[in-house]
Design a protein around this motif. Structure first.
Motif, PDB file in Angstrom:
ATOM      1  N   UNK A   1      48.007 -12.626  -3.219  1.00 55.83           N
ATOM      2  CA  UNK A   1      47.109 -13.367  -4.095  1.00 55.83           C
ATOM      3  C   UNK A   1      46.954 -14.836  -3.741  1.00 55.83           C
ATOM      4  N   UNK A   2      47.186 -15.193  -2.470  1.00 58.41           N
ATOM      5  CA  UNK A   2      46.846 -16.534  -2.003  1.00 58.41           C
ATOM      6  C   UNK A   2      45.668 -16.392  -1.038  1.00 58.41           C
ATOM      7  N   UNK A   3      44.547 -16.982  -1.406  1.00 59.01           N
ATOM      8  CA  UNK A   3      43.351 -16.960  -0.563  1.00 59.01           C
ATOM      9  C   UNK A   3      43.316 -18.271   0.213  1.00 59.01           C
ATOM     10  N   UNK A   4      43.391 -18.180   1.525  1.00 60.16           N
ATOM     11  CA  UNK A   4      43.462 -19.377   2.366  1.00 60.16           C
ATOM     12  C   UNK A   4      42.144 -19.534   3.112  1.00 60.16           C
ATOM     13  N   UNK A   5      41.399 -20.572   2.758  1.00 57.00           N
ATOM     14  CA  UNK A   5      40.119 -20.878   3.394  1.00 57.00           C
ATOM     15  C   UNK A   5      40.342 -21.941   4.468  1.00 57.00           C
ATOM     16  N   UNK A   6      39.645 -21.793   5.585  1.00 62.67           N
ATOM     17  CA  UNK A   6      39.907 -22.650   6.739  1.00 62.67           C
ATOM     18  C   UNK A   6      38.604 -23.254   7.236  1.00 62.67           C
ATOM     19  N   UNK A   7      38.613 -24.571   7.431  1.00 68.68           N
ATOM     20  CA  UNK A   7      37.375 -25.298   7.728  1.00 68.68           C
ATOM     21  C   UNK A   7      36.787 -24.959   9.086  1.00 68.68           C
ATOM     22  N   UNK A   8      37.604 -24.540  10.022  1.00 72.24           N
ATOM     23  CA  UNK A   8      37.113 -24.222  11.360  1.00 72.24           C
ATOM     24  C   UNK A   8      36.750 -22.733  11.419  1.00 72.24           C
ATOM     25  N   UNK A   9      35.464 -22.448  11.577  1.00 66.96           N
ATOM     26  CA  UNK A   9      34.994 -21.060  11.547  1.00 66.96           C
ATOM     27  C   UNK A   9      35.619 -20.220  12.650  1.00 66.96           C
ATOM     28  N   UNK A  10      35.711 -20.796  13.856  1.00 70.41           N
ATOM     29  CA  UNK A  10      36.254 -20.035  14.982  1.00 70.41           C
ATOM     30  C   UNK A  10      37.710 -19.669  14.748  1.00 70.41           C
ATOM     31  N   UNK A  11      38.496 -20.624  14.235  1.00 70.37           N
ATOM     32  CA  UNK A  11      39.906 -20.353  13.959  1.00 70.37           C
ATOM     33  C   UNK A  11      40.029 -19.285  12.873  1.00 70.37           C
ATOM     34  N   UNK A  12      39.178 -19.372  11.850  1.00 68.64           N
ATOM     35  CA  UNK A  12      39.219 -18.374  10.780  1.00 68.64           C
ATOM     36  C   UNK A  12      38.895 -16.982  11.320  1.00 68.64           C
ATOM     37  N   UNK A  13      37.936 -16.905  12.230  1.00 70.71           N
ATOM     38  CA  UNK A  13      37.582 -15.591  12.809  1.00 70.71           C
ATOM     39  C   UNK A  13      38.734 -15.009  13.629  1.00 70.71           C
ATOM     40  N   UNK A  14      39.505 -15.873  14.265  1.00 65.16           N
ATOM     41  CA  UNK A  14      40.573 -15.413  15.154  1.00 65.16           C
ATOM     42  C   UNK A  14      41.826 -14.980  14.411  1.00 65.16           C
ATOM     43  N   UNK A  15      41.927 -15.312  13.136  1.00 62.22           N
ATOM     44  CA  UNK A  15      43.122 -14.989  12.346  1.00 62.22           C
ATOM     45  C   UNK A  15      42.707 -14.141  11.149  1.00 62.22           C
ATOM     46  N   UNK A  16      43.098 -12.892  11.166  1.00 57.02           N
ATOM     47  CA  UNK A  16      42.585 -11.910  10.206  1.00 57.02           C
ATOM     48  C   UNK A  16      42.861 -12.283   8.757  1.00 57.02           C
ATOM     49  N   UNK A  17      43.857 -13.127   8.502  1.00 54.87           N
ATOM     50  CA  UNK A  17      44.283 -13.437   7.135  1.00 54.87           C
ATOM     51  C   UNK A  17      43.656 -14.720   6.601  1.00 54.87           C
ATOM     52  N   UNK A  18      42.815 -15.380   7.385  1.00 52.19           N
ATOM     53  CA  UNK A  18      42.127 -16.597   6.947  1.00 52.19           C
ATOM     54  C   UNK A  18      40.696 -16.283   6.520  1.00 52.19           C
ATOM     55  N   UNK A  19      40.260 -16.973   5.466  1.00 47.99           N
ATOM     56  CA  UNK A  19      38.882 -16.846   4.998  1.00 47.99           C
ATOM     57  C   UNK A  19      38.029 -17.930   5.658  1.00 47.99           C
TER      58      UNK A  19
END
Length: 429
Positions: free
Chosen positions: A309-327
């Protein structure tokens, strides 16, 4: 994005040193806008004075216009003996429905065994009150009464009412620059700190959105920054988030790594190191987006079913795409103004014109911002601006926009009643 003030501060630092009868209660739960409803806030100024607030719109014939409003150190509904109030005022003397007392709130111990310590293994669920109660009266009859308190488990407490709501439709109370609460020299505080309570205390009070900006310093590691000014190491904040989730496992927390302001070239290597650090602390708690970023996102029941239940949003789109657990990045609407009317116009427009992005959530950054000239002349500091707008924010989001917003992030959050407005709105939606 709000940036620039920290840059100017860094440059300036180089050259500037810095009652009668038996009370009877009337309709305390009969609507968010009922005349005479009351709530307590804490002044955003450094004196942390308690503030009395009550609704003054008394047009409806069923509404009871209060004769007086009082502050107690006990709940007047539960005590039969007469004990004098700490403060008592005639409501008609303050037509705005606001009165700042001389009673200091300070930084008291959190009730319900919620004071932070690393060895803490259990805290009491449900709301808990500090020893401060506000009440409004018509004659000797109570119209409304409410304590100043914490809401550490409000999502779980109301799970039957809110479980079917989608995360992108939920009214989520948040803080702006959540990690900017201490850790800078005195001469920087008024223009760098946006909060005066720790991240742990914010969560315990009911905040569920954390806005964090990250810097990296050789030899010192990762810090929470306000623009170019570093504030505190991220590790302690991650420990507090983790401990809170252990004690309140049904509370859904949105952690938004919204900017990486330092160094200016926050490169792929630094992102990799930071993501690894976040995963070490929070990875097993993180809700993978999977296919959940569609439309308004998952319901709370769907999130709870995954036990993450922790939703982690990440400002860098490419990094978020590369890590399955980042939004994917979460859109923030920021007015960059120090004018109250301009802020209201901006927020109203943002609510009407917002379009769904790759992330189903969006945040209204509901705060005023000093301009560079304010720093030069030491005017419009962050505490003053929060005082200027916090009370108005409560009314805007309660009376006009409650059902149209998602995340609302504010400065010095105890100066408004957005947490309670959000909870009531979600329950009654």
């Amino acid at each position: 994005m709000d940036c620039g003030i920290g840059t100017l501060i860094v440059l300036l630092h180089l050259c500037v040193p810095f009652g009668e009868g038996s009370p009877m209660e009337f309709g305390a739960n009969s609507g968010l806008r009922r005349c005479g409803r009351v709530y307590l806030t804490v002044s955003s100024s450094q004196d942390t004075s308690l503030e009395l607030n009550w609704i003054t719109d008394c047009v409806h014939p069923d509404n009871l216009k209060p004769d007086y409003v009082a502050l107690y150190n006990y709940d007047v509904k539960d005590r039969s003996e007469e004990a004098p109030p700490l403060v008592k005022i005639r409501a008609s003397d303050f037509s705005s429905g606001y009165y700042k007392t001389k009673i200091k709130f300070g930084h008291p111990w959190l009730p319900g065994n919620w004071e932070y310590r690393e060895t803490l293994t259990r805290a009491d669920p449900g709301p808990h009150c500090f020893p401060y109660w506000i009440a409004s009266f018509r004659g000797s009859n109570i119209i409304d009464t409410k304590c100043l308190g914490i809401q550490p488990t409000w999502m779980n407490d109301n799970r039957l009412q809110i479980g079917t709501q989608k995360i992108g439709n939920l009214f989520i109370p948040g803080t702006h620059n959540s990690g900017a609460f201490n850790g800078v020299p005195k001469f920087l505080e008024n223009y760098i700190l946006n909060q005066d309570r720790s991240v742990w205390t914010q969560l315990v009070h009911g905040i569920r959105y954390l806005d964090l900006r990250i810097g990296y310093y050789d030899g010192d590691g990762f810090y929470v920054n306000h623009d170019l000014v570093r504030i505190t190491k991220v590790a302690q904040i991650f420990k507090e988030i983790r401990k809170f989730v252990q004690l309140a496992p049904k509370e859904i927390i949105v952690v938004d790594f919204h900017r990486f302001p330092y160094p200016s070239n926050f490169n792929a290597t630094l992102h990799e190191k930071f993501v690894s650090l976040v995963y070490d602390y929070l990875g097993d708690l993180a809700l993978p987006p999977g296919g959940l970023q569609v439309g308004k996102g998952p319901t709370l029941n769907e999130i709870w079913a995954q036990n993450k239940n922790v939703i982690i949003c990440y400002a860098d789109k490419a990094v978020a795409r590369e890590n399955y657990w980042l939004w994917q990045p979460l859109q923030q609407h920021w007015a960059d103004t120090k004018n109250v009317d301009n802020l209201k116009s901006f927020l109203s427009k943002a609510i009407k014109e917002h379009r769904v992005t790759l992330n189903p959530m969006f945040a209204l950054m509901a705060e005023l911002t000093p301009q560079p000239i304010d720093l030069l002349f030491r005017t419009n500091n962050l505490r003053k601006l929060a005082n200027d707008v916090n009370r108005k924010l409560t009314m805007w989001f309660r009376d006009e926009w409650a059902r149209d917003v998602n995340i609302v992030a504010t400065d010095y959050f105890l100066g408004n009643d957005v947490i309670n407005v959000a909870i009531d709105t979600n329950i009654n939606r």
